[in-house]
Design a protein around this motif. Structure first.
Motif, PDB file in Angstrom:
ATOM      1  N   LEU A 275     -30.162 -47.125   1.622  1.00  0.00           N
ATOM      2  CA  LEU A 275     -31.360 -47.634   2.302  1.00  0.00           C
ATOM      3  C   LEU A 275     -31.476 -49.116   1.934  1.00  0.00           C
ATOM      4  O   LEU A 275     -32.064 -49.470   0.921  1.00  0.00           O
ATOM      5  CB  LEU A 275     -32.591 -46.830   1.849  1.00  0.00           C
ATOM      6  N   SER A 276     -30.839 -49.948   2.748  1.00  0.00           N
ATOM      7  CA  SER A 276     -30.703 -51.357   2.365  1.00  0.00           C
ATOM      8  C   SER A 276     -31.671 -52.273   3.084  1.00  0.00           C
ATOM      9  O   SER A 276     -32.063 -52.020   4.223  1.00  0.00           O
ATOM     10  CB  SER A 276     -29.299 -51.866   2.701  1.00  0.00           C
ATOM     11  N   PHE A 277     -31.968 -53.361   2.381  1.00  0.00           N
ATOM     12  CA  PHE A 277     -32.683 -54.481   3.004  1.00  0.00           C
ATOM     13  C   PHE A 277     -31.612 -55.497   3.396  1.00  0.00           C
ATOM     14  O   PHE A 277     -30.900 -56.013   2.540  1.00  0.00           O
ATOM     15  CB  PHE A 277     -33.673 -55.086   2.000  1.00  0.00           C
ATOM     16  N   ILE A 278     -31.464 -55.754   4.680  1.00  0.00           N
ATOM     17  CA  ILE A 278     -30.373 -56.625   5.139  1.00  0.00           C
ATOM     18  C   ILE A 278     -30.893 -57.901   5.823  1.00  0.00           C
ATOM     19  O   ILE A 278     -30.118 -58.694   6.343  1.00  0.00           O
ATOM     20  CB  ILE A 278     -29.436 -55.871   6.120  1.00  0.00           C
ATOM     21  N   ALA A 279     -32.227 -58.077   5.836  1.00  0.00           N
ATOM     22  CA  ALA A 279     -32.811 -59.111   6.704  1.00  0.00           C
ATOM     23  C   ALA A 279     -33.162 -60.416   5.975  1.00  0.00           C
ATOM     24  O   ALA A 279     -33.951 -61.206   6.485  1.00  0.00           O
ATOM     25  CB  ALA A 279     -34.049 -58.545   7.400  1.00  0.00           C
ATOM     26  N   LYS A 280     -32.547 -60.629   4.807  1.00  0.00           N
ATOM     27  CA  LYS A 280     -32.850 -61.811   3.997  1.00  0.00           C
ATOM     28  C   LYS A 280     -32.776 -63.109   4.795  1.00  0.00           C
ATOM     29  O   LYS A 280     -33.582 -64.018   4.616  1.00  0.00           O
ATOM     30  CB  LYS A 280     -31.855 -61.851   2.825  1.00  0.00           C
ATOM     31  N   SER A 281     -31.799 -63.199   5.687  1.00  0.00           N
ATOM     32  CA  SER A 281     -31.602 -64.439   6.446  1.00  0.00           C
ATOM     33  C   SER A 281     -31.953 -64.281   7.925  1.00  0.00           C
ATOM     34  O   SER A 281     -31.513 -65.080   8.759  1.00  0.00           O
ATOM     35  CB  SER A 281     -30.143 -64.889   6.314  1.00  0.00           C
ATOM     36  N   ILE A 282     -32.707 -63.252   8.238  1.00  0.00           N
ATOM     37  CA  ILE A 282     -33.085 -62.994   9.635  1.00  0.00           C
ATOM     38  C   ILE A 282     -34.611 -62.970   9.801  1.00  0.00           C
ATOM     39  O   ILE A 282     -35.172 -63.601  10.686  1.00  0.00           O
ATOM     40  CB  ILE A 282     -32.523 -61.638  10.127  1.00  0.00           C
ATOM     41  N   GLY A 283     -35.288 -62.226   8.889  1.00  0.00           N
ATOM     42  CA  GLY A 283     -36.731 -62.020   9.000  1.00  0.00           C
ATOM     43  C   GLY A 283     -37.022 -60.626   9.526  1.00  0.00           C
ATOM     44  O   GLY A 283     -36.108 -59.862   9.863  1.00  0.00           O
TER      45      GLY A 283
END
Lengths: 336, 72
Positions: A275-283
């Protein structure tokens, strides 16, 4: 509401976001100090945001994602007999954006075109309606376009929204197949006020304030809601279909922020590999965030036999689908 | 969650340089803001399973008031 739909498959997923990428500190010039931006990034996880220029709409982002499919996959425009557009940032109140996309893509005239007004859980709603069109035999191949440009609704003086929202679009092909999709929907209209743009349409807001006409969030209400309702929605679905949580290969969650996802890992007893957080550079890209998780480079090599996709937020709403994406073609995200 | 662990968790929530005690006034902590409110709720929910009313978080005056919310 638990339900399942048979004889369908999610065959292609394509995503697009704007070329323009801003650091939170620079984008929120004057709103946060550098230290505050760092503290925010540590909690929300967002360091950079994909921001659409004034002339770029959700329709444009979805168009780019759809064109990417027709360019790279063996699906032709003439195969599409249904188009669905899910968003809360359409081009117009009327006409429906699905009709604009039908014309821009050169799709046939004898197809069904539907707009759906949903946000954070919108991808799941779109998958549900597209699958129903296919499973009832009404359509063979549906193009599902889902996305949002929420950055256009944030007030430049509102730290709680300006620092987290980015923009993105997606296109998904749903067609006849031998798979089964398992859904669970929960609706909490009584909490409509927790995420809202007042004065955005015909209902007039009589209160004052600087943020009327812009997106406002009640952070504490949303946190309590999410940590209660998301785990119970997912666990209810697993229990109903007698599926072991350990058999889920990936939890593709709406990328609300890192703190929420980290807390959901704890509540669900799932590690952050699954269950990852992948939006560090997207928002936080609202309805587009789930297909962006599937398209993330780190997800691509994983087994995607049992993928739990879960959207939660505006409505308030929670929507989940368990899908087999092992045969799904996942395209690299395009920049517009 | 005992007081010792609570102080440890609150130091993480606030991410501030000053030392936190049960008597520390929240108005004296620069980082006690909307971000910390949300982070506090998440920390309590994950560690105790409790859901705290937002109004009660806003009404708290010192760290001990917040601790009391976790054992009510």
């Amino acid at each position: 509401m638990i339900t399942k739909i048979k004889n369908v498959e999610i065959s292609v997923i394509s995503t697009a976001f704007p070329k323009r990428q801003e650091s939170v500190f620079e984008y929120c010039d004057g709103l946060v100090t550098e230290r505050e931006a760092m503290r925010l990034a540590k909690n929300t996880g967002f360091e950079r945001l994909r921001i659409s220029d004034d002339g770029v709409t959700t329709c444009d982002l979805c168009l780019a994602a759809a064109e990417n499919i027709f360019r790279n996959v063996d699906v032709k425009c003439e195969d599409i007999d249904g188009i669905i557009f899910v968003s809360q940032t359409p081009d117009y109140i009327l006409p429906a954006t699905s009709h604009l996309l039908q014309a821009k893509l050169g799709l046939n005239n004898d197809i069904i075109a539907i707009d759906i007004n949903q946000g954070c859980s919108g991808y799941i709603y779109g998958v549900n309606v597209a699958s129903m069109l296919v499973s009832t035999g009404q359509c063979d191949t549906v193009l599902l376009c889902v996305g949002d440009t929420i950055s256009k609704l944030t007030n430049k003086n509102d730290r709680s929204t300006r620092t987290i929202f980015g923009d993105a679009g997606s296109a998904t092909i749903i067609k006849k197949g031998d798979k089964e999709l398992k859904f669970n929907f929960s609706t909490f209209g009584e909490k409509y006020n927790s995420i809202i743009v007042n004065n955005s349409s015909h209902r007039k807001y009589l209160g004052g304030g600087d943020f009327v006409g812009y997106l406002t969030l009640n952070g504490m209400e949303i946190m309590n809601f999410t940590l209660d309702e998301v785990p119970s929605n997912i666990e209810e679905l697993l229990k109903y279909f007698k599926i072991n949580k350990d058999d889920i290969d990936l939890f593709a969650m709406h990328q609300a922020n890192k703190l929420i996802l980290k807390s959901l890992c704890e509540r669900l007893g799932v590690n952050d590999e699954k269950l990852s957080f992948i939006a560090k550079s997207i928002g936080n890209t609202s309805s587009a965030s789930i297909p962006l998780v599937i398209s993330d480079v780190n997800v691509k090599n994983k087994i995607l036999k049992n993928v739990m996709m879960c959207g939660f937020g505006v409505g308030l709403s929670v929507a989940t689908v368990l899908a087999d994406l092992s045969g799904t073609i996942i395209l690299e995200t395009v920049s517009v | 969650m005992n007081k010792e662990l609570f102080i440890e968790k609150m130091t993480e929530v606030l991410d501030c340089e000053q030392e936190i005690t049960m008597d520390t006034l929240l108005q004296d902590i620069e980082e006690w803001d909307s971000l910390s409110f949300v982070s506090f709720l998440a920390m309590v929910n994950v560690n105790t399973g409790k859901k705290i009313e937002p109004m009660k978080v806003r009404e708290a005056q010192c760290i001990d008031d917040l601790f009391k919310l976790t054992i009510e």
